[in-house]
Design a protein around this motif. Structure first.
Motif, mmCIF file in Angstrom:
data_model
loop_
_atom_site.group_PDB
_atom_site.id
_atom_site.type_symbol
_atom_site.label_atom_id
_atom_site.label_comp_id
_atom_site.label_asym_id
_atom_site.label_seq_id
_atom_site.Cartn_x
_atom_site.Cartn_y
_atom_site.Cartn_z
ATOM 1 N N ASN A 1 0.847 -1.187 0.000
ATOM 2 C CA ASN A 1 0.000 0.000 0.000
ATOM 3 C C ASN A 1 0.886 1.241 0.000
ATOM 4 O O ASN A 1 1.326 1.719 1.037
ATOM 5 N N ILE A 2 1.166 1.742 -1.187
ATOM 6 C CA ILE A 2 1.986 2.946 -1.333
ATOM 7 C C ILE A 2 1.088 4.053 -1.872
ATOM 8 O O ILE A 2 0.459 3.892 -2.917
ATOM 9 N N PRO A 3 1.026 5.154 -1.173
ATOM 10 C CA PRO A 3 0.204 6.264 -1.672
ATOM 11 C C PRO A 3 0.740 6.773 -3.006
ATOM 12 O O PRO A 3 1.942 6.743 -3.281
ATOM 13 N N LYS A 4 -0.149 7.246 -3.874
ATOM 14 C CA LYS A 4 0.238 7.693 -5.212
ATOM 15 C C LYS A 4 1.109 8.939 -5.183
ATOM 16 O O LYS A 4 1.889 9.181 -6.092
ATOM 17 N N ASP A 5 1.003 9.729 -4.151
ATOM 18 C CA ASP A 5 1.793 10.957 -4.096
ATOM 19 C C ASP A 5 3.161 10.742 -3.449
ATOM 20 O O ASP A 5 3.882 11.689 -3.187
ATOM 21 N N GLU A 6 3.559 9.506 -3.233
ATOM 22 C CA GLU A 6 4.839 9.231 -2.576
ATOM 23 C C GLU A 6 5.873 8.739 -3.586
ATOM 24 O O GLU A 6 6.237 7.573 -3.630
ATOM 25 N N GLY A 7 6.356 9.597 -4.413
ATOM 26 C CA GLY A 7 7.434 9.280 -5.334
ATOM 27 C C GLY A 7 6.964 8.574 -6.585
ATOM 28 O O GLY A 7 5.811 8.215 -6.753
ATOM 29 N N ASP A 8 7.939 8.400 -7.510
ATOM 30 C CA ASP A 8 7.654 7.775 -8.791
ATOM 31 C C ASP A 8 8.504 6.532 -8.946
ATOM 32 O O ASP A 8 9.604 6.428 -8.392
ATOM 33 N N TYR A 9 8.032 5.632 -9.775
ATOM 34 C CA TYR A 9 8.794 4.440 -10.107
ATOM 35 C C TYR A 9 9.669 4.771 -11.299
ATOM 36 O O TYR A 9 9.185 5.280 -12.312
ATOM 37 N N VAL A 10 10.961 4.517 -11.185
ATOM 38 C CA VAL A 10 11.896 4.827 -12.259
ATOM 39 C C VAL A 10 12.382 3.517 -12.839
ATOM 40 O O VAL A 10 12.997 2.709 -12.148
ATOM 41 N N ASP A 11 12.105 3.309 -14.118
ATOM 42 C CA ASP A 11 12.568 2.130 -14.812
ATOM 43 C C ASP A 11 13.986 2.397 -15.279
ATOM 44 O O ASP A 11 14.280 3.422 -15.872
ATOM 45 N N TYR A 12 14.883 1.497 -14.965
ATOM 46 C CA TYR A 12 16.273 1.716 -15.358
ATOM 47 C C TYR A 12 16.828 0.465 -16.018
ATOM 48 O O TYR A 12 16.285 -0.605 -15.894
ATOM 49 N N GLU A 13 17.938 0.678 -16.667
ATOM 50 C CA GLU A 13 18.611 -0.421 -17.362
ATOM 51 C C GLU A 13 20.035 -0.467 -16.862
ATOM 52 O O GLU A 13 20.735 0.552 -16.811
ATOM 53 N N GLU A 14 20.479 -1.663 -16.495
ATOM 54 C CA GLU A 14 21.832 -1.786 -15.966
ATOM 55 C C GLU A 14 22.824 -1.831 -17.130
ATOM 56 O O GLU A 14 22.667 -2.588 -18.073
ATOM 57 N N ILE A 15 23.879 -1.008 -17.062
ATOM 58 C CA ILE A 15 24.898 -0.942 -18.107
ATOM 59 C C ILE A 15 26.178 -1.536 -17.558
ATOM 60 O O ILE A 15 26.642 -1.167 -16.489
ATOM 61 N N LYS A 16 26.767 -2.447 -18.358
ATOM 62 C CA LYS A 16 28.024 -3.061 -17.921
ATOM 63 C C LYS A 16 29.175 -2.583 -18.740
ATOM 64 O O LYS A 16 29.160 -2.257 -19.855
#
Length: 81
Positions: free
Chosen positions: A66-81
């Protein structure tokens, strides 16, 4: 004399009801304890049937976060090697 008869009858009736009540309560408790024991044995019966060394997995339902919608954003990232 009538009062003594009345008191004697009331006392005898009260005493008989008390004795019958005790007997009924004992039977009631015994009956319920037997039913409880049978239910307990049935519940444990499945556990007893398993052989030694068998794997048994109990599944837990997924817990939703249960995470409120106004509590930050989800950031999709890609790992670079």
């Amino acid at each position: 004399m009538v009062i003594l008869k009345f008191l004697l009858i009331v006392f005898v009736v009260f005493y008989v009801i008390l004795l019958l009540g005790r007997l009924y309560i004992r039977r009631f408790i015994r009956k319920n304890s037997r039913q409880y024991q049978q239910q307990k044995d049935q519940a444990q019966g499945g556990e007893r049937r398993r052989k030694k060394g068998d794997t048994f997995v109990q599944y837990k339902p997924d817990e939703k976060k249960n995470i409120p919608k106004d509590e930050g954003d989800y950031v999709d990232y890609e790992e670079i090697k």
